[in-house]
Write a protein that holds these residues in place. Sequence first.
Motif, PDB file in Angstrom:
ATOM      1  N   ASN A   1     -16.733 -11.971  57.844  1.00  0.00           N
ATOM      2  CA  ASN A   1     -16.749 -11.254  56.844  1.00  0.00           C
ATOM      3  C   ASN A   1     -15.911 -10.085  57.837  1.00  0.00           C
ATOM      4  O   ASN A   1     -14.827  -9.805  57.112  1.00  0.00           O
ATOM      5  CB  ASN A   1     -18.045 -10.066  56.330  1.00  0.00           C
ATOM      6  N   ARG A   2     -16.686  -9.629  59.248  1.00  0.00           N
ATOM      7  CA  ARG A   2     -15.569  -8.943  59.366  1.00  0.00           C
ATOM      8  C   ARG A   2     -14.394  -8.829  59.951  1.00  0.00           C
ATOM      9  O   ARG A   2     -13.087  -8.538  60.029  1.00  0.00           O
ATOM     10  CB  ARG A   2     -16.684  -7.776  60.462  1.00  0.00           C
ATOM     11  N   SER A   3     -14.463  -9.994  60.566  1.00  0.00           N
ATOM     12  CA  SER A   3     -12.979 -10.991  60.962  1.00  0.00           C
ATOM     13  C   SER A   3     -11.889 -11.245  59.892  1.00  0.00           C
ATOM     14  O   SER A   3     -10.903 -10.612  59.951  1.00  0.00           O
ATOM     15  CB  SER A   3     -12.893 -12.133  61.771  1.00  0.00           C
ATOM     16  N   ALA A   4     -12.370 -11.499  58.599  1.00  0.00           N
ATOM     17  CA  ALA A   4     -11.802 -11.293  57.426  1.00  0.00           C
ATOM     18  C   ALA A   4     -10.686 -10.066  57.141  1.00  0.00           C
ATOM     19  O   ALA A   4     -10.170  -9.575  56.709  1.00  0.00           O
ATOM     20  CB  ALA A   4     -12.271 -11.771  55.761  1.00  0.00           C
ATOM     21  N   LEU A   5     -11.929  -8.793  56.921  1.00  0.00           N
ATOM     22  CA  LEU A   5     -11.814  -7.554  57.047  1.00  0.00           C
ATOM     23  C   LEU A   5     -10.781  -6.922  57.712  1.00  0.00           C
ATOM     24  O   LEU A   5      -9.207  -6.902  57.658  1.00  0.00           O
ATOM     25  CB  LEU A   5     -12.975  -6.750  56.645  1.00  0.00           C
ATOM     26  N   ARG A   6     -11.058  -7.058  59.318  1.00  0.00           N
ATOM     27  CA  ARG A   6     -10.133  -6.875  60.403  1.00  0.00           C
ATOM     28  C   ARG A   6      -8.480  -7.285  59.934  1.00  0.00           C
ATOM     29  O   ARG A   6      -8.034  -6.280  60.331  1.00  0.00           O
ATOM     30  CB  ARG A   6     -10.983  -6.950  61.368  1.00  0.00           C
TER      31      ARG A   6
ATOM     32  N   GLU B   1     -24.487  -6.453  50.866  1.00  0.00           N
ATOM     33  CA  GLU B   1     -23.973  -6.466  52.157  1.00  0.00           C
ATOM     34  C   GLU B   1     -23.131  -6.562  52.605  1.00  0.00           C
ATOM     35  O   GLU B   1     -22.353  -5.858  53.456  1.00  0.00           O
ATOM     36  CB  GLU B   1     -25.141  -7.313  53.098  1.00  0.00           C
ATOM     37  N   MET B   2     -22.340  -7.472  51.549  1.00  0.00           N
ATOM     38  CA  MET B   2     -20.930  -7.992  51.725  1.00  0.00           C
ATOM     39  C   MET B   2     -20.119  -6.845  51.684  1.00  0.00           C
ATOM     40  O   MET B   2     -19.038  -6.227  51.997  1.00  0.00           O
ATOM     41  CB  MET B   2     -20.396  -8.608  51.175  1.00  0.00           C
ATOM     42  N   VAL B   3     -20.289  -5.283  50.250  1.00  0.00           N
ATOM     43  CA  VAL B   3     -19.146  -4.380  50.002  1.00  0.00           C
ATOM     44  C   VAL B   3     -19.916  -3.044  50.657  1.00  0.00           C
ATOM     45  O   VAL B   3     -18.714  -2.922  51.836  1.00  0.00           O
ATOM     46  CB  VAL B   3     -19.841  -3.951  48.879  1.00  0.00           C
ATOM     47  N   GLY B   4     -21.081  -2.931  51.426  1.00  0.00           N
ATOM     48  CA  GLY B   4     -21.212  -2.641  52.404  1.00  0.00           C
ATOM     49  C   GLY B   4     -20.455  -2.943  54.160  1.00  0.00           C
ATOM     50  O   GLY B   4     -20.075  -1.896  54.328  1.00  0.00           O
ATOM     51  N   TRP B   5     -19.975  -4.006  54.185  1.00  0.00           N
ATOM     52  CA  TRP B   5     -19.452  -4.285  55.175  1.00  0.00           C
ATOM     53  C   TRP B   5     -17.441  -4.189  55.092  1.00  0.00           C
ATOM     54  O   TRP B   5     -16.913  -3.408  56.033  1.00  0.00           O
ATOM     55  CB  TRP B   5     -19.318  -5.953  55.913  1.00  0.00           C
ATOM     56  N   ALA B   6     -17.233  -4.455  53.986  1.00  0.00           N
ATOM     57  CA  ALA B   6     -16.301  -3.718  53.181  1.00  0.00           C
ATOM     58  C   ALA B   6     -15.759  -2.459  53.135  1.00  0.00           C
ATOM     59  O   ALA B   6     -14.594  -1.847  53.992  1.00  0.00           O
ATOM     60  CB  ALA B   6     -15.941  -4.363  52.281  1.00  0.00           C
ATOM     61  N   LYS B   7     -16.890  -1.521  53.408  1.00  0.00           N
ATOM     62  CA  LYS B   7     -16.705   0.053  52.728  1.00  0.00           C
ATOM     63  C   LYS B   7     -16.527   0.609  54.651  1.00  0.00           C
ATOM     64  O   LYS B   7     -15.768   1.047  55.464  1.00  0.00           O
ATOM     65  CB  LYS B   7     -17.239   0.467  52.144  1.00  0.00           C
ATOM     66  N   GLU B   8     -17.249  -0.645  55.290  1.00  0.00           N
ATOM     67  CA  GLU B   8     -17.011   0.266  56.714  1.00  0.00           C
ATOM     68  C   GLU B   8     -15.888  -0.221  57.805  1.00  0.00           C
ATOM     69  O   GLU B   8     -15.664   0.590  58.310  1.00  0.00           O
ATOM     70  CB  GLU B   8     -18.001  -0.280  57.637  1.00  0.00           C
TER      71      GLU B   8
END
Length: 351
Positions: free
Chosen positions: A89-94, A137-144
């Motif tokens: 998730n974090r890789s896709a977001l970053r 958890e997914m929305v939390g990572w996206a917000k971060e």
Amino acid sequence: MTDDLRTRLANPDDPVLCAGGYLFELERRGYLTAGSFVPEVALEHPEVLKQVYREFVRAGSDVIEAFTYNAHREKMRLIGKEELLEPLNRSALRTAREVAAEGWDRPPLVAGNISNTNIYDPEDPATADQVRAMYTEMVGWAKEEGVDFILAETLYYRGEAEIAMEVIRDADLPAVITFGVFADGRLRDGDDPATAAAALEAAGADVVGLNCFRGPATMLPYLEAIRAAVSIPVAGLAVPYRTSPNEPTFFNMHDHCCSVHLEEGRTFPTDLEPFLCNRHEVADYARRARAIGVDYLGLCCGNAPHYMRALAEAVGRTPPASRYSPEMDKHFLFGTDPSLKRHNRDFADKA
């Protein structure tokens, strides 16, 4: 500073364009497995994912959907890689944020993405708690990771969409909620899409509408009904396939001309090429969707940069990829440029 989603949506003459379709595009390129459809590419080949993000923005998308569709705990469990859930998730977001910061004239927005979980069951209250935990958890990572808004897409239960909306609202982020509508024209817990869309408007969604499953011909009537039922912006992201009343979704399409055996006679998902729309049909969809008041416009599975460029140009945009739009006046047989060789132009009708 980039305008936020609500600012962009406030101009009724300038729709937000959104390229979906990463799933099929990356499967075609050989970086994603059809069937499970888990975006492992975000970890295994982030440079490929960045290029796909970039190509869709060049073609006119105002939004980069961080490719976390199906990157939820249930899918990761299914492929035996649950421990990679957060890193993926974090890789896709970053990587989405990195592409958004590349110096575009009109910087794209970045959407965190949650999707259908495939475990929600309105008859089993325990599944609602599981879905809420997965979305949280997914929305939390996206917000971060600094997304501009959350897209909750391809939701085929109103109840699951309402859970998604609660989680997004608790995170204090704008929400785009889109339903996937199967062949019977209703959500699986019974609502027609317009009624469900109105309920999500009341729950606080910024945008409601439809994505996936249906091509232009069989999605537009439902978009028109949603437009009449809500006062907020409406989203329409059709698949670029020639669905029809007899075969209203890309799950139903049969290739009666194919001489090669298809698994169980089904064309979805890997044998849909004969049903693809052409670019002019995509442009026509864009114009018709705008005419009925669709404000958040794009394409879903089956999309490709050339389709996105056609859609953008149809609503009056000139994205960077328009630098390479067709110039058929220069074609040696079919062109009109007076410097072309006459004997070739005269031969065009016989080609």
